[in-house]
Design a protein around this motif. Structure first.
Motif, mmCIF file in Angstrom:
data_model
loop_
_atom_site.group_PDB
_atom_site.id
_atom_site.type_symbol
_atom_site.label_atom_id
_atom_site.label_comp_id
_atom_site.label_asym_id
_atom_site.label_seq_id
_atom_site.Cartn_x
_atom_site.Cartn_y
_atom_site.Cartn_z
ATOM 1 N N GLY A 300 21.051 -46.428 -3.255
ATOM 2 C CA GLY A 300 19.506 -46.017 -2.609
ATOM 3 C C GLY A 300 19.382 -44.400 -2.585
ATOM 4 N N ARG A 301 20.218 -43.752 -3.607
ATOM 5 C CA ARG A 301 20.121 -42.114 -3.555
ATOM 6 C C ARG A 301 19.108 -41.819 -4.515
ATOM 7 N NH1 ARG A 301 25.925 -42.154 -2.405
ATOM 8 N NH2 ARG A 301 26.116 -41.506 -4.655
ATOM 9 N N ALA A 302 18.793 -42.572 -5.487
ATOM 10 C CA ALA A 302 18.107 -42.148 -6.854
ATOM 11 C C ALA A 302 16.672 -41.801 -6.476
ATOM 12 C CB ALA A 302 17.868 -43.293 -7.606
ATOM 13 N N GLY A 303 16.049 -42.102 -5.293
ATOM 14 C CA GLY A 303 14.629 -41.258 -4.964
ATOM 15 C C GLY A 303 13.710 -42.628 -4.867
ATOM 16 N N SER A 304 12.486 -42.297 -5.097
ATOM 17 C CA SER A 304 11.484 -43.417 -4.974
ATOM 18 C C SER A 304 11.325 -44.496 -6.029
ATOM 19 C CB SER A 304 10.106 -42.878 -4.910
ATOM 20 O OG SER A 304 9.517 -42.087 -6.099
ATOM 21 N N PRO A 305 11.037 -45.603 -5.461
ATOM 22 C CA PRO A 305 10.895 -46.634 -6.700
ATOM 23 C C PRO A 305 10.450 -46.266 -8.037
ATOM 24 C CG PRO A 305 10.676 -47.587 -4.494
ATOM 25 C CD PRO A 305 10.420 -46.113 -4.366
ATOM 26 N N GLU A 306 8.915 -45.676 -7.746
ATOM 27 C CA GLU A 306 8.439 -45.115 -9.245
ATOM 28 C C GLU A 306 9.299 -44.243 -9.818
ATOM 29 O OE1 GLU A 306 7.352 -44.699 -5.971
ATOM 30 O OE2 GLU A 306 5.893 -46.346 -5.776
ATOM 31 N N ARG A 307 10.049 -43.068 -9.091
ATOM 32 C CA ARG A 307 10.769 -42.346 -9.899
ATOM 33 C C ARG A 307 12.084 -43.166 -10.711
ATOM 34 N NH1 ARG A 307 15.353 -39.177 -9.004
ATOM 35 N NH2 ARG A 307 15.469 -37.397 -9.969
ATOM 36 N N VAL A 308 12.638 -44.000 -9.898
ATOM 37 C CA VAL A 308 13.792 -44.712 -10.474
ATOM 38 C C VAL A 308 13.321 -45.631 -11.666
ATOM 39 C CG1 VAL A 308 15.233 -46.882 -10.031
ATOM 40 C CG2 VAL A 308 14.928 -45.016 -8.417
ATOM 41 N N THR A 309 12.350 -46.346 -11.505
ATOM 42 C CA THR A 309 11.588 -47.067 -12.607
ATOM 43 C C THR A 309 11.111 -46.211 -13.826
ATOM 44 O OG1 THR A 309 9.327 -46.922 -11.929
ATOM 45 C CG2 THR A 309 10.858 -49.199 -11.291
ATOM 46 N N ALA A 310 10.834 -45.029 -13.457
ATOM 47 C CA ALA A 310 10.436 -44.184 -14.677
ATOM 48 C C ALA A 310 11.610 -43.755 -15.561
ATOM 49 C CB ALA A 310 9.515 -43.055 -14.360
ATOM 50 N N ARG A 311 12.840 -43.364 -14.847
ATOM 51 C CA ARG A 311 13.934 -42.939 -15.460
ATOM 52 C C ARG A 311 14.777 -44.087 -15.943
ATOM 53 N NH1 ARG A 311 17.508 -39.161 -11.590
ATOM 54 N NH2 ARG A 311 18.590 -38.972 -13.682
ATOM 55 N N ALA A 312 14.720 -45.063 -15.372
ATOM 56 C CA ALA A 312 15.309 -46.328 -15.817
ATOM 57 C C ALA A 312 14.595 -46.594 -17.434
ATOM 58 C CB ALA A 312 15.359 -47.489 -14.947
ATOM 59 N N ARG A 313 13.427 -46.556 -17.139
ATOM 60 C CA ARG A 313 12.692 -46.880 -18.486
ATOM 61 C C ARG A 313 13.177 -45.955 -19.914
ATOM 62 N NH1 ARG A 313 7.632 -45.877 -16.855
ATOM 63 N NH2 ARG A 313 7.804 -47.820 -15.780
ATOM 64 N N ALA A 314 13.372 -44.773 -19.478
ATOM 65 C CA ALA A 314 14.092 -43.848 -20.436
ATOM 66 C C ALA A 314 15.369 -44.437 -21.047
ATOM 67 C CB ALA A 314 13.947 -42.567 -19.732
ATOM 68 N N PHE A 315 16.201 -45.105 -20.383
ATOM 69 C CA PHE A 315 17.306 -45.691 -20.638
ATOM 70 C C PHE A 315 17.037 -46.926 -21.504
ATOM 71 C CE2 PHE A 315 19.320 -42.853 -17.174
ATOM 72 C CZ PHE A 315 19.912 -42.105 -18.000
ATOM 73 N N GLY A 316 15.977 -47.381 -21.246
ATOM 74 C CA GLY A 316 15.737 -48.719 -22.114
ATOM 75 C C GLY A 316 16.052 -49.882 -21.079
ATOM 76 N N TRP A 317 15.844 -49.406 -19.789
ATOM 77 C CA TRP A 317 16.104 -50.716 -18.464
ATOM 78 C C TRP A 317 14.971 -50.867 -18.078
ATOM 79 C CZ3 TRP A 317 20.364 -47.205 -15.614
ATOM 80 C CH2 TRP A 317 21.760 -47.081 -16.762
#
Length: 540
Positions: A300-317
């Motif tokens: 729960g330390r990665a930030g907002s859900p929007e920020r998490v999904t955007a950064r995850a998308r950069a990894f292909g997740w």
């Protein structure tokens, strides 16, 4: 005191001409091969002229010896034995001018030369030894210069691959262009990573590697083809930091791979080792970055859900869909020095196979995978365990969470999967696979951190049945467990335990004398059930 003497260069010639190529020079156009045709692939690196009676003391390996019949006229040993001695000393070939002292070589000598593949050459009478020496040595030196030039060309091309940041594709392409052969880079598991060369030859090379067709160990170089002057297959190891990372394999259907080409392949293997270690370093940094990010998401330390999904998308997740969290945790008593790396590798491969958009990363003693909720988690765990079991002994336990509808609930799902892995190991031992929803009451019991209190509860509730000191106690505990599972159904319990009805009634009486009147006390039955559950939790 005299100054130290600096030794002179040995002048060693690394490469030479085959005997067959030597016979192609103009001064030897009229020479005749008397015997030893199978030895035409022998390499000539030096020449010598001798007409002394005893030549054996002076010959050297890879030497073409020019002589007349004079040393042979009174040879102390038989001429057949002389051929064997010359062959044993590594002489490349014997070239003789006949006529003045010996008109014809004896059959014994010819037969021995044919058996050993030792070339015997009759020289023309009108050609001087000095002309032969000049021409052959010039050809050898030209060959040496060409080899050095080709090696320098290969060195420049391969260094450019490294400087330009190229990979194994560029390495194999460069070598295939230099040698005009099919080339493959193969990893330690035998998987082909890159190929280059004529398409048909590449296909044949792939088939040979897949079926171990060349039968060439990773560090071996097969013997040269004496007739073609080269090899069909050559395999050289890719070694870096004392570790074998695979091999570079070359194939030529015409057997055109020569000793000089092996040196270029060895240079290519060195460059491939640099490429592999560089990629491993890049992968290690990227892996750590992914692991740190996923750890932040799951805590729960990665930030907002929007920020998490955007950064995850950069990894292909893809973390926007409903997902399930899986935790694979190494079991104790394994070889953790290498097991963690193998655990990450096996789980990464299994995750990519079942859910290419799933997230996977390795932590210190565990691997976490976040997969599409529709994926069969048990199947993924089975595939990972299958790959992991091919290596030295070590096991891991796997826990699966409830489906998580979004990023915000991933920390809770991670906690569930971690709890399932640890409780599953306590219940079933190493290698367990457990789902959080299947833990039942064990989920609650696992929340009790004070194991001493749990032990005390078991002793107070079960009394002498809490230990296995007496075989009868373990047997009675088993009877109690089945009674509680059947809700005190005496007939069903007797059937399951294969007891006579009266035998079971006797055992029930004995249990009540040890534990109390549990058949009439529901609270006591609850306590007994919980105590038996605690005993099932290994490690408590």
């Amino acid at each position: 005191m005299e100054p130290p003497v600096r030794p002179a260069s040995t002048g060693t010639i690394i490469h030479g001409l085959s005997v067959g190529e030597v016979l192609g020079v103009s001064t030897l156009a009229q020479a005749r091969l008397i015997a030893g045709e199978s030895g035409l692939g022998r390499i000539v690196q030096r020449l010598n002229v001798m007409e002394v009676p005893d030549v054996l003391a002076w010959v050297k390996p890879h030497e073409l010896l020019l002589t007349t019949g004079y040393p042979l006229r009174n040879t102390p040993q038989s001429l057949g034995r002389l051929v064997a001695d010359l062959d044993e000393r590594g002489l490349a070939a014997l070239a003789i001018k006949l006529g003045r002292y010996v008109d014809e070589l004896p059959d014994e000598m010819v037969e021995q030369a044919d058996r050993l593949g030792f070339p015997l050459i009759q020289l023309p009478d009108d050609v001087g030894f000095d002309d032969i020496l000049n021409q052959v040595l010039t050809d050898i030196l030209n060959r040496q210069a060409a080899v050095l030039a080709r090696g320098e060309e290969a060195h420049r091309a391969l260094v450019q691959v490294v400087l330009a940041g190229g990979g194994l594709d560029e390495v194999t392409e460069g070598v295939a262009g230099l040698l005009a052969v099919a080339v493959a880079a193969v990893d330690g598991a035998g998987r082909v990573l890159a190929t280059a060369g004529p398409p048909d030859d590449v296909t044949a090379l792939r088939e040979s590697i897949a079926s171990d067709g060349p039968a060439v160990p990773p560090q071996a170089v097969p013997p040269a083809n004496a007739q073609a002057g080269g090899r069909d297959f050559v395999s050289v190891p890719v070694v870096a930091g004392g570790h074998h990372h695979g091999r570079i394999v070359a194939y030529s259907p015409s057997g055109a791979i020569r000793d000089t080409d092996v040196g270029i392949l060895e240079r290519a293997a060195t460059v491939a080792a640099l490429v592999v270690t560089r990629q491993e370093a890049v992968n290690a940094v990227e892996s750590k970055y992914r692991a740190d990010f996923l750890r932040d998401v799951l805590t729960g330390r990665a930030g907002s859900p929007e920020r998490v999904t955007a950064r995850a998308r950069a990894f292909g997740w893809d973390l926007e869909r409903p997902v399930t969290v899986l935790v694979a945790e190494l079991d104790p008593d394994g070889d953790e020095r290498t097991a963690q790396d193998r655990l990450v590798t096996s789980w990464t491969a299994a995750t990519r196979r079942h859910d290419p958009r799933g997230a996977v990363a390795g932590f210190s003693h565990e691997v976490v995978a976040v997969l599409d909720a529709r994926v069969d988690a048990a199947r993924v765990a089975k595939d990972a365990a299958s790959a992991f079991s091919d290596t030295p002994p070590a096991t891991f336990s796997t826990g699966t969470s409830r489906p998580s509808p979004g990023v915000a609930t991933l920390p809770e799902a991670y906690a569930q999967a971690l709890k399932a892995a640890r409780v599953g190991r306590q219940l079933h031992g190493p290698g367990a696979v457990a789902h959080f929803d299947q833990l039942g009451v064990y989920r609650l019991l696992s929340l009790v951190n004070d194991t001493a209190e749990l032990h005390a509860f078991v002793r107070e509730t079960l009394g002498p049945l809490a230990t296995d000191d007496d075989a009868e106690h373990a047997d009675l505990r088993r009877t109690l467990q089945v009674l509680l599972e059947t809700n005190l159904n005496v007939a069903e319990t007797a059937r399951r335990l294969h007891f006579h009805y009266n035998t079971l009634r006797y055992r029930i009486g004995k249990l009540e004398r040890l534990l109390g009147n549990f058949t009439d006390d529901p609270h006591l039955r609850l306590n007994l059930t919980l105590a038996l559950h605690v005993l099932r939790m290994r490690g408590i």
